[in-house]
Each structure stands twice: as structure tokens, then as C-alpha cells.
Design a protein around this motif. Sequence first.
Motif, PDB file in Angstrom:
ATOM      1  N   SER A  80       0.840  -1.201   0.000  1.00 46.07           N
ATOM      2  CA  SER A  80       0.000   0.000   0.000  1.00 46.07           C
ATOM      3  C   SER A  80       0.872   1.245   0.000  1.00 46.07           C
ATOM      4  O   SER A  80       1.833   1.342   0.774  1.00 46.07           O
ATOM      5  CB  SER A  80      -0.913   0.005   1.226  1.00 46.07           C
ATOM      6  OG  SER A  80      -1.656   1.206   1.307  1.00 46.07           O
ATOM      7  N   THR A  81       0.520   2.210  -0.849  1.00 44.47           N
ATOM      8  CA  THR A  81       1.247   3.481  -0.889  1.00 44.47           C
ATOM      9  C   THR A  81       0.474   4.607  -0.219  1.00 44.47           C
ATOM     10  O   THR A  81       0.953   5.739  -0.179  1.00 44.47           O
ATOM     11  CB  THR A  81       1.554   3.871  -2.342  1.00 44.47           C
ATOM     12  OG1 THR A  81       0.338   4.077  -3.056  1.00 44.47           O
ATOM     13  CG2 THR A  81       2.362   2.791  -3.045  1.00 44.47           C
ATOM     14  N   GLY A  82      -0.717   4.316   0.276  1.00 42.72           N
ATOM     15  CA  GLY A  82      -1.515   5.329   0.941  1.00 42.72           C
ATOM     16  C   GLY A  82      -2.999   5.049   0.790  1.00 42.72           C
ATOM     17  O   GLY A  82      -3.416   4.157   0.045  1.00 42.72           O
ATOM     18  N   ALA A  83      -3.817   5.841   1.502  1.00 48.42           N
ATOM     19  CA  ALA A  83      -5.257   5.597   1.526  1.00 48.42           C
ATOM     20  C   ALA A  83      -5.930   5.918   0.199  1.00 48.42           C
ATOM     21  O   ALA A  83      -6.968   5.332  -0.124  1.00 48.42           O
ATOM     22  CB  ALA A  83      -5.895   6.416   2.648  1.00 48.42           C
ATOM     23  N   THR A  84      -5.370   6.837  -0.573  1.00 43.12           N
ATOM     24  CA  THR A  84      -6.033   7.269  -1.806  1.00 43.12           C
ATOM     25  C   THR A  84      -5.199   7.035  -3.056  1.00 43.12           C
ATOM     26  O   THR A  84      -5.662   7.281  -4.161  1.00 43.12           O
ATOM     27  CB  THR A  84      -6.393   8.769  -1.725  1.00 43.12           C
ATOM     28  OG1 THR A  84      -5.195   9.528  -1.508  1.00 43.12           O
ATOM     29  CG2 THR A  84      -7.362   9.026  -0.579  1.00 43.12           C
ATOM     30  N   THR A  85      -3.980   6.558  -2.891  1.00 44.43           N
ATOM     31  CA  THR A  85      -3.111   6.333  -4.047  1.00 44.43           C
ATOM     32  C   THR A  85      -3.112   4.845  -4.413  1.00 44.43           C
ATOM     33  O   THR A  85      -3.392   3.987  -3.571  1.00 44.43           O
ATOM     34  CB  THR A  85      -1.675   6.779  -3.751  1.00 44.43           C
ATOM     35  OG1 THR A  85      -1.238   6.175  -2.520  1.00 44.43           O
ATOM     36  CG2 THR A  85      -1.618   8.293  -3.614  1.00 44.43           C
ATOM     37  N   PRO A  86      -2.802   4.514  -5.673  1.00 43.09           N
ATOM     38  CA  PRO A  86      -2.869   3.104  -6.084  1.00 43.09           C
ATOM     39  C   PRO A  86      -1.940   2.215  -5.270  1.00 43.09           C
ATOM     40  O   PRO A  86      -0.808   2.594  -4.952  1.00 43.09           O
ATOM     41  CB  PRO A  86      -2.431   3.155  -7.556  1.00 43.09           C
ATOM     42  CG  PRO A  86      -2.725   4.546  -8.006  1.00 43.09           C
ATOM     43  CD  PRO A  86      -2.476   5.407  -6.803  1.00 43.09           C
ATOM     44  N   GLY A  87      -2.433   1.035  -4.932  1.00 43.70           N
ATOM     45  CA  GLY A  87      -1.571   0.024  -4.343  1.00 43.70           C
ATOM     46  C   GLY A  87      -0.711  -0.612  -5.416  1.00 43.70           C
ATOM     47  O   GLY A  87      -0.842  -0.316  -6.610  1.00 43.70           O
ATOM     48  N   LEU A  88       0.159  -1.514  -5.003  1.00 41.15           N
ATOM     49  CA  LEU A  88       1.102  -2.120  -5.940  1.00 41.15           C
ATOM     50  C   LEU A  88       1.086  -3.641  -5.798  1.00 41.15           C
ATOM     51  O   LEU A  88       0.981  -4.169  -4.687  1.00 41.15           O
ATOM     52  CB  LEU A  88       2.524  -1.607  -5.695  1.00 41.15           C
ATOM     53  CG  LEU A  88       2.765  -0.112  -5.867  1.00 41.15           C
ATOM     54  CD1 LEU A  88       4.179   0.250  -5.402  1.00 41.15           C
ATOM     55  CD2 LEU A  88       2.558   0.318  -7.307  1.00 41.15           C
ATOM     56  N   VAL A  89       1.212  -4.325  -6.930  1.00 38.23           N
ATOM     57  CA  VAL A  89       1.486  -5.759  -6.938  1.00 38.23           C
ATOM     58  C   VAL A  89       2.899  -5.935  -7.480  1.00 38.23           C
ATOM     59  O   VAL A  89       3.240  -5.380  -8.533  1.00 38.23           O
ATOM     60  CB  VAL A  89       0.460  -6.546  -7.775  1.00 38.23           C
ATOM     61  CG1 VAL A  89       0.279  -5.971  -9.172  1.00 38.23           C
ATOM     62  CG2 VAL A  89       0.867  -8.022  -7.875  1.00 38.23           C
ATOM     63  N   THR A  90       3.710  -6.659  -6.759  1.00 40.28           N
ATOM     64  CA  THR A  90       5.101  -6.894  -7.140  1.00 40.28           C
ATOM     65  C   THR A  90       5.308  -8.381  -7.315  1.00 40.28           C
ATOM     66  O   THR A  90       5.049  -9.167  -6.396  1.00 40.28           O
ATOM     67  CB  THR A  90       6.067  -6.356  -6.071  1.00 40.28           C
ATOM     68  OG1 THR A  90       5.838  -4.960  -5.888  1.00 40.28           O
ATOM     69  CG2 THR A  90       7.521  -6.572  -6.490  1.00 40.28           C
ATOM     70  N   ILE A  91       5.780  -8.786  -8.490  1.00 42.40           N
ATOM     71  CA  ILE A  91       6.022 -10.191  -8.788  1.00 42.40           C
ATOM     72  C   ILE A  91       7.531 -10.428  -8.776  1.00 42.40           C
ATOM     73  O   ILE A  91       8.275  -9.784  -9.520  1.00 42.40           O
ATOM     74  CB  ILE A  91       5.410 -10.595 -10.140  1.00 42.40           C
ATOM     75  CG1 ILE A  91       3.882 -10.380 -10.098  1.00 42.40           C
ATOM     76  CG2 ILE A  91       5.744 -12.039 -10.477  1.00 42.40           C
ATOM     77  CD1 ILE A  91       3.177 -10.730 -11.383  1.00 42.40           C
ATOM     78  N   VAL A  92       7.959 -11.337  -7.908  1.00 34.66           N
ATOM     79  CA  VAL A  92       9.379 -11.608  -7.684  1.00 34.66           C
ATOM     80  C   VAL A  92       9.704 -13.017  -8.166  1.00 34.66           C
ATOM     81  O   VAL A  92       8.997 -13.977  -7.833  1.00 34.66           O
ATOM     82  CB  VAL A  92       9.740 -11.456  -6.190  1.00 34.66           C
ATOM     83  CG1 VAL A  92      11.209 -11.789  -5.943  1.00 34.66           C
ATOM     84  CG2 VAL A  92       9.426 -10.047  -5.709  1.00 34.66           C
ATOM     85  N   ASP A  93      10.770 -13.138  -8.935  1.00 35.18           N
ATOM     86  CA  ASP A  93      11.214 -14.435  -9.435  1.00 35.18           C
ATOM     87  C   ASP A  93      11.811 -15.260  -8.303  1.00 35.18           C
ATOM     88  O   ASP A  93      12.637 -14.774  -7.526  1.00 35.18           O
ATOM     89  CB  ASP A  93      12.252 -14.219 -10.537  1.00 35.18           C
ATOM     90  CG  ASP A  93      12.813 -15.525 -11.067  1.00 35.18           C
ATOM     91  OD1 ASP A  93      12.021 -16.373 -11.477  1.00 35.18           O
ATOM     92  OD2 ASP A  93      14.050 -15.686 -11.063  1.00 35.18           O
ATOM     93  N   PHE A  94      11.398 -16.519  -8.191  1.00 33.39           N
ATOM     94  CA  PHE A  94      11.884 -17.389  -7.119  1.00 33.39           C
ATOM     95  C   PHE A  94      13.379 -17.646  -7.234  1.00 33.39           C
ATOM     96  O   PHE A  94      14.107 -17.579  -6.244  1.00 33.39           O
ATOM     97  CB  PHE A  94      11.126 -18.725  -7.146  1.00 33.39           C
ATOM     98  CG  PHE A  94      11.667 -19.758  -6.195  1.00 33.39           C
ATOM     99  CD1 PHE A  94      11.237 -19.805  -4.881  1.00 33.39           C
ATOM    100  CD2 PHE A  94      12.608 -20.685  -6.613  1.00 33.39           C
ATOM    101  CE1 PHE A  94      11.740 -20.755  -4.005  1.00 33.39           C
ATOM    102  CE2 PHE A  94      13.117 -21.638  -5.749  1.00 33.39           C
ATOM    103  CZ  PHE A  94      12.678 -21.668  -4.434  1.00 33.39           C
TER     104      PHE A  94
END
Length: 470
Positions: A80-94
Motif C-alpha cells: 500500500s502506498t496510501g489511503a487514496t493512491t494506487p496500491g502495488l502488486v510486485t512479482i518476484v522471481d523465485f
Amino acid sequence: MQPAERSNVPTPVSIQADPSAPTPAIASRRKHSGYFRDAASALVLAALIGCGNTYRPVVTAINPVGPASQPQKYAVAISSTGATTPGLVTIVDFSGDTVLVTANIGPDPKYFVMDSAGSNGYTLNGDGTLTSFDVSNQLISSAVLQSTLLAGSNPISVFPQGTYVYVSEPGRGVVGQFSGTPPALRQELTVGDNVVYVVGANAAQRLYALVQGSGTAIGQAAAIDVASNAVTTTVPVGITPVYGVMTADFKRAYIMNKGSNTVSVINAQTNALDSFTGSSAPGTISVGTAPVWADFATTRSELVVANAGTGSNQGSLSVVSIPLCNAAAAVTNPNCDPTNPVDAAGFGTVLASVPVGVNPVNVAVLADGTRAYVANGGDPSLPCATVPVAGVSTGCSVSVVNLTSNVVTATIPVSGHPNFLAVSNATPTGKVYVTSADNSTMTIIRTDTDTLQTTVDLQGKGVMVRVTAP
């Protein structure tokens, strides 16, 4: 290379030549022997200088044979970047612990889950929306889809199964059933006040919606029949049910009752509380203070339960024996029906209560059943410290519990107050991924040494992390 293929084109002119003299083709081959060293090149040259026959080389490609491609493993983290700003999905290589993709999702995400195949992700967001996306290293923000839920739903958790997605909506007292792309509301299943979670398994015939009610009386597990998409009955459980797990064979569901320090056992085939010798109440196992999460050690026929305690003191991990009778036991147990097994001897016995860190919030077990990893959130009112000082700082860590000896074999400090972890097996090294609620650092622990592997910056405060393959 295969032999050249001969053409049936007639020679238009016959040329008389001195037999002792080399033919033009031989002379040419001698002249150019430094440049053409194989038969195929000589044949091509002969065709070019006008020999009586035209040659067409036939080439067969030889494809290299190498190892089969391996399925890709990802850790998928939400921040989460804040209450009103877009959240983020981060995909990490194993394999490389590298960030492959970062994309925008809904603002202030609260909950995240993937389907059983690990191919689709769903988040519930602070603005009352549901976002869905393909779990792929090609994911871009514009491919993230959004569904708006009905006003006042206050969604708290989401459970995908098959073609449907079930959303717990305590504000409306319903479980919303969604389908399609993006998910659209199909119907609302009325279950009662303060529904918080849907318990199930992939392809299960019955799901259970956990309803807390007032929070002071016993809660309920509302049974949802998947075939008819209807609530068929309710099963009484303990006070303040918060979480549950279902066995992979769909035969039992285990409900964590935070308010009564118990685990309720539902026989999902009879749709009623289980009955086993030694329980203090029908279908009830007494565990530690405030059970909040659980996972199976399937190879050991055990359930491990994380007990939060008071939230400011040391919590515990309860290790519970949960064997069912099976076909092999039918001879010695005449009551055993493999299609509807009864509980085996020792079912419901608490084998150990293992002290762990302060405020454990989550637990995950390796697939081989050797160890459990417990995320200790620490006292949320105090800052984290590697060596905590009473009243000044708190421990924020992951406890490693050996499930053979039932003792803590390692305590690994992490950055910030951990709120979720996920484990992924591999040989020789599996990994544990840990998010923290108050910073952007995701900690990665290697399971062969139970030490810190590395950290990854999520660019937002951690919410949850899941893995595409266990």
C-alpha cells in the motif's frame, strides 16, 4: 547433411575433352580447395560453373535437445502506498530474487489471495473495490481489472473457487458470489452479521462462511452448497471465529475461535460438528490464547495453530494430531469407512504447545512437514528491535519450529512488524517470504540454513504475500 538429390534436367550440349586433362570441375575444385573443404561445397560449385547435371542440396535441420523448460515460481506481494493512491502488486522471481513486474492495483489494498492454480490474483481495496489480474511476468497496470462492490459492503476477505469468487461482506451480512472477467456480482448469499471469512478448498462441494455475530456469543459457520449455490444450514462454532482451513480431501474443516481459545472441527460430509474422544465439548479442541491462523503438516497428520496471546506478550504454536482412519486401518477398526472416515485414535490431541515470539499472526508449514514458520508481529505499539527492551521496544521476527522435536530451532529478526508470510519449497533451498505492515521491505529467508537470504523493496508498505507454487 544428406546426399545431394539429382535432377533429371537433360544436358543441352555434349563437350569432347582430352581424357588425360582434368575436367573443368576437377580443375576448379583443385584451384579452390583452400576455400571449399567438404563435398557439399564442391557440388554447389559444380552446379555454378555449368556441369552437365544440376544439383540441389537437401538439408535436414538438427534441433538441439536440451532439458525441458521448468515451470516458473513467483512470490506475489501486495503493498500500500496510501489511503487514496494506487496500491502495488510486485512479482518476484523465485530463482533470482529479482523484481520482474510492478503494477498498480486498487488504492489501499487490505487483502490478497490467488486461485489454486496461482494464475489469477484478487485484492480487496480500501475504496470498496475488488481488483483482479493475471499473475504473469508480462503484467501491466492497464491489464488490472476492477469491480465495484455494493455500497456498505465493507469487504474483508475473498475466496476464489472454480469459476466463482466469494467475497465476505460484513457490512451487508452476506457473501457476494462473483463470476466473469472482470468479476461481476451474481448473487448475495445471506449468512448473518459480521461475516469475516469463507473456508474451503479447491473443488470442495461445500464451503463455510464464518459469522461472528455480536462477538460475545458463539459464532456460526454457514454452509454454502456449491452445486446449488445456496446456504443449507449453519453449524455453531466458538466465540469470534476468525479463520479456518479445510483438508484437501474436503472431509474436515477447522475453525479458529479467537474469543474462546478453541478450534472447532466440522465434519464436512455430515455437515455437523465432529465427535471425537477427549473433546471438552462436541467438535472442540482447546488450544492456546487467541488462535488466529493455522496450516496443515499433511505428512504428519497434524494441524499447527498460531495463538496470538494478548498481543503484547509471548504467543504460542499448538501442534494438534488429526489422523483419520483409512482403508489400511479398516481391518483393525471395523467402524472405519474409507469413503466417510471416522477419527483415528488420538485425534484432537494437542501434542505440544511451543512458545514463540510476541503476537504471532501467521504460520506456514513446509510441504515435507519438517518445519513450521511463524510470523511474530510484535507489540504494534512499540518499535521493533533485535534485542527488545521491555516497555521500550519489541521483537519482530520469524520463529522456526522443528515439528519432529516441537522446539524453536531459530529466531530470525525481520524489518518492521511482520504481518504475513508464505513458504515455497525447492531442492536444495526453499524460501520464506515475509511482508511487514510498517515498511516496504520484504524479507526472504532460505530454508536450508534458516537464515536471511536477501530483501526486496516493494515500494509500499507490505500487506500480504503469496507464492504460485508451494
